[in-house]
Design an enzyme around this catalytic site. Structure first.
Site, mmCIF file in Angstrom:
data_model
loop_
_atom_site.group_PDB
_atom_site.id
_atom_site.type_symbol
_atom_site.label_atom_id
_atom_site.label_comp_id
_atom_site.label_asym_id
_atom_site.label_seq_id
_atom_site.Cartn_x
_atom_site.Cartn_y
_atom_site.Cartn_z
ATOM 1 N N GLU A 116 0.779 -1.146 -0.102
ATOM 2 C CA GLU A 116 -0.001 0.068 0.120
ATOM 3 C C GLU A 116 0.899 1.354 -0.027
ATOM 4 O O GLU A 116 1.805 1.246 0.519
ATOM 5 C CB GLU A 116 -0.891 0.033 1.257
ATOM 6 C CG GLU A 116 -2.001 -1.165 0.865
ATOM 7 C CD GLU A 116 -3.014 -1.269 2.031
ATOM 8 O OE1 GLU A 116 -3.983 -1.674 1.841
ATOM 9 O OE2 GLU A 116 -2.626 -0.766 3.132
ATOM 10 N N CYS A 129 3.668 8.468 0.935
ATOM 11 C CA CYS A 129 4.083 7.605 2.097
ATOM 12 C C CYS A 129 4.415 6.216 1.191
ATOM 13 O O CYS A 129 3.385 5.668 0.667
ATOM 14 C CB CYS A 129 2.986 7.485 3.143
ATOM 15 S SG CYS A 129 3.571 6.163 4.507
ATOM 16 N N CYS A 136 6.285 -6.907 7.239
ATOM 17 C CA CYS A 136 7.163 -6.044 7.993
ATOM 18 C C CYS A 136 7.835 -7.196 8.830
ATOM 19 O O CYS A 136 7.165 -8.114 9.611
ATOM 20 C CB CYS A 136 6.301 -5.108 8.911
ATOM 21 S SG CYS A 136 7.590 -3.774 9.892
ATOM 22 N N CYS A 140 5.462 -4.377 16.072
ATOM 23 C CA CYS A 140 5.030 -3.523 17.059
ATOM 24 C C CYS A 140 3.523 -3.556 17.109
ATOM 25 O O CYS A 140 2.883 -3.734 16.392
ATOM 26 C CB CYS A 140 5.468 -2.159 16.453
ATOM 27 S SG CYS A 140 6.895 -2.133 16.174
ATOM 28 N N CYS A 143 0.494 -1.514 15.877
ATOM 29 C CA CYS A 143 0.643 -1.269 14.428
ATOM 30 C C CYS A 143 -0.080 -2.329 13.654
ATOM 31 O O CYS A 143 0.251 -3.649 13.760
ATOM 32 C CB CYS A 143 2.128 -1.185 14.001
ATOM 33 S SG CYS A 143 2.249 -0.638 12.167
ATOM 34 N N CYS A 369 -1.544 6.137 9.785
ATOM 35 C CA CYS A 369 -0.354 5.695 10.261
ATOM 36 C C CYS A 369 -0.637 4.460 11.022
ATOM 37 O O CYS A 369 -1.534 4.346 11.964
ATOM 38 C CB CYS A 369 0.355 6.749 11.494
ATOM 39 S SG CYS A 369 1.847 7.468 10.615
#
Length: 394
Positions: A116, A129, A136, A140, A143, A369
């Site tokens: 994305e 962005c 990933c 975290c 997230c 975010c």
């Protein structure tokens, strides 16, 4: 494709394997790599430097994808280029537009994987962005992107290709011979999409060098911000080899809390991270390091946390970006209240640091975010599963 096309249904994710003997993609090659590639396919060495300059401009300044349009090259040479090479960028699968004008693209890369990319228009600037990995490596706990496993690193072509794709969509390639338009719809890049950029250092560096090259996309290094969760050994390299601005996903003021929120902290703790950051502004002479701090209700948002944060960053040219937590389906946290966020911001501001509170953008399309998560990898996990993985329940 309609502006509000839904995120695509799950697709089969295949390992990255390009067809044997296919054309070589020129996107993502550095100038030296492009020169070597042209020579290896018959361009005379004496002409190679000039040819690199010409082809580079057509690809990155004018946004051309067809060798036939490269009119300052001989017809026979263009045909030869077309036989061996291509100019390929990630394919847009869907685009969603938020009520606030934010655009979220789902793009497909080699192997059928999807990432994305988000474009955020603001007064006087437009920020893209971009993602550096599929999935990933980090986990975290606050997230959404971090709840999916890493599939692979993106190539330099796939990283710079996201910028080219957005310029296509914004219709922002200049026209040869037309008066120069200094206003840029896409004026800033943030490496804050899916993935940890410093775990894919070489590809990120090469892509950003292409984006900064004055004979192409021509973005100033001060308009590029790389966000890291704290891969300490690569921070000095970022200063020396890219020279862009740095943002750090900080999010906590004690190792105990940061270990949970940003597990990379167990490898490089707050003290080690801050030591690397103290050296960074001197290396690049950049203005300030941005400390990103997501506001989680009852977790990291107390007055004590704010005072501790001020002590920790003392002596570092810094600003603190406070990010109201963007909730996602099944998230184990809630957003701090507005009053709490403002009280926290005030303590930091009184200590002499800028402490802007980020306005959440694109929340209605999960583009804010920490919300990026490609459709193919969107996990159907229960809240209990997510909390267990985040270490939040026994």
């Amino acid at each position: 494709m309609t502006a509000n096309a839904p995120i695509t249904q799950d697709v089969l994710t295949l390992p990255r394997k390009l067809p044997e003997g296919g054309k070589i993609n020129l996107v993502g090659l550095t100038r030296d790599q492009l020169r070597d590639t042209l020579i290896a396919h018959g361009t005379p060495e004496k002409q190679a430097k000039m040819r690199v300059g010409q082809i580079w401009q057509w690809i990155y300044q004018w946004g051309k994808r067809d060798f036939a349009e490269m009119t300052n090259l001989a017809k026979a040479y263009r045909a030869d280029l077309d036989e061996h090479f291509e100019i390929a960028i990630p394919e847009v699968v869907s685009k969603q537009v938020s009520t606030d004008g934010t655009r979220k693209y789902l793009v497909r890369i080699a192997g059928g994987h999807e990432v994305e990319v988000v474009y955020i228009p603001e007064e006087g600037r437009g920020t893209l962005c971009i993602s550096s990995q599929v999935g990933c490596t980090l986990t975290c706990s606050f997230c959404h992107t971090g709840t999916q496993k890493l599939v692979r690193n993106l190539t330099a072509a796939e990283i710079v290709g996201q910028i080219m794709m957005a310029r296509d969509d914004l219709d922002e390639w200049p026209v040869p011979g037309a008066p120069k338009d200094e206003t840029r719809l896409l004026s800033n890049i943030v490496l804050m999409g899916m993935g940890e950029p410093l775990y894919n250092f070489e590809n990120v560096r090469d892509a950003m060098k292409i984006a900064m090259d004055p004979e192409g996309i021509s973005l100033s290094r001060r308009r590029i911000t790389l966000s890291t969760s704290g891969v300490v050994p690569e921070i000095a390299r970022t200063a020396e080899e890219i020279g862009c601005l740095l943002a750090v996903s900080f999010h906590a003021t004690t190792d105990e809390v940061r270990d949970k929120l940003v597990p990379i902290n167990k490898r490089w703790n707050i003290e080690a991270l801050l030591e690397a950051l103290r050296a960074y502004p001197r290396l690049t002479n950049s203005e300030r390091i941005t400390f990103e701090y997501v506001m989680l209700n009852g977790v990291n948002d107390s007055d004590e946390d704010a005072h501790r944060l001020v002590e920790l960053i003392e002596g570092i040219p810094a600003k603190v970006n406070l990010i109201p937590f963007n909730e996602w389906p099944g998230s184990p946290y809630t957003r701090s209240s507005n009053n709490r966020i403002h009280a926290f911001a005030n303590i930091i501001y009184q200590a002499g640091y800028a402490s802007p509170i980020r306005t959440p953008r694109g929340e209605d399309i999960l583009a804010a975010c920490g919300q990026l998560k490609s459709a193919t990898e969107r996990a159907r996990k229960s809240r209990k599963q997510i909390e267990a993985e985040a270490g939040l329940n026994p």
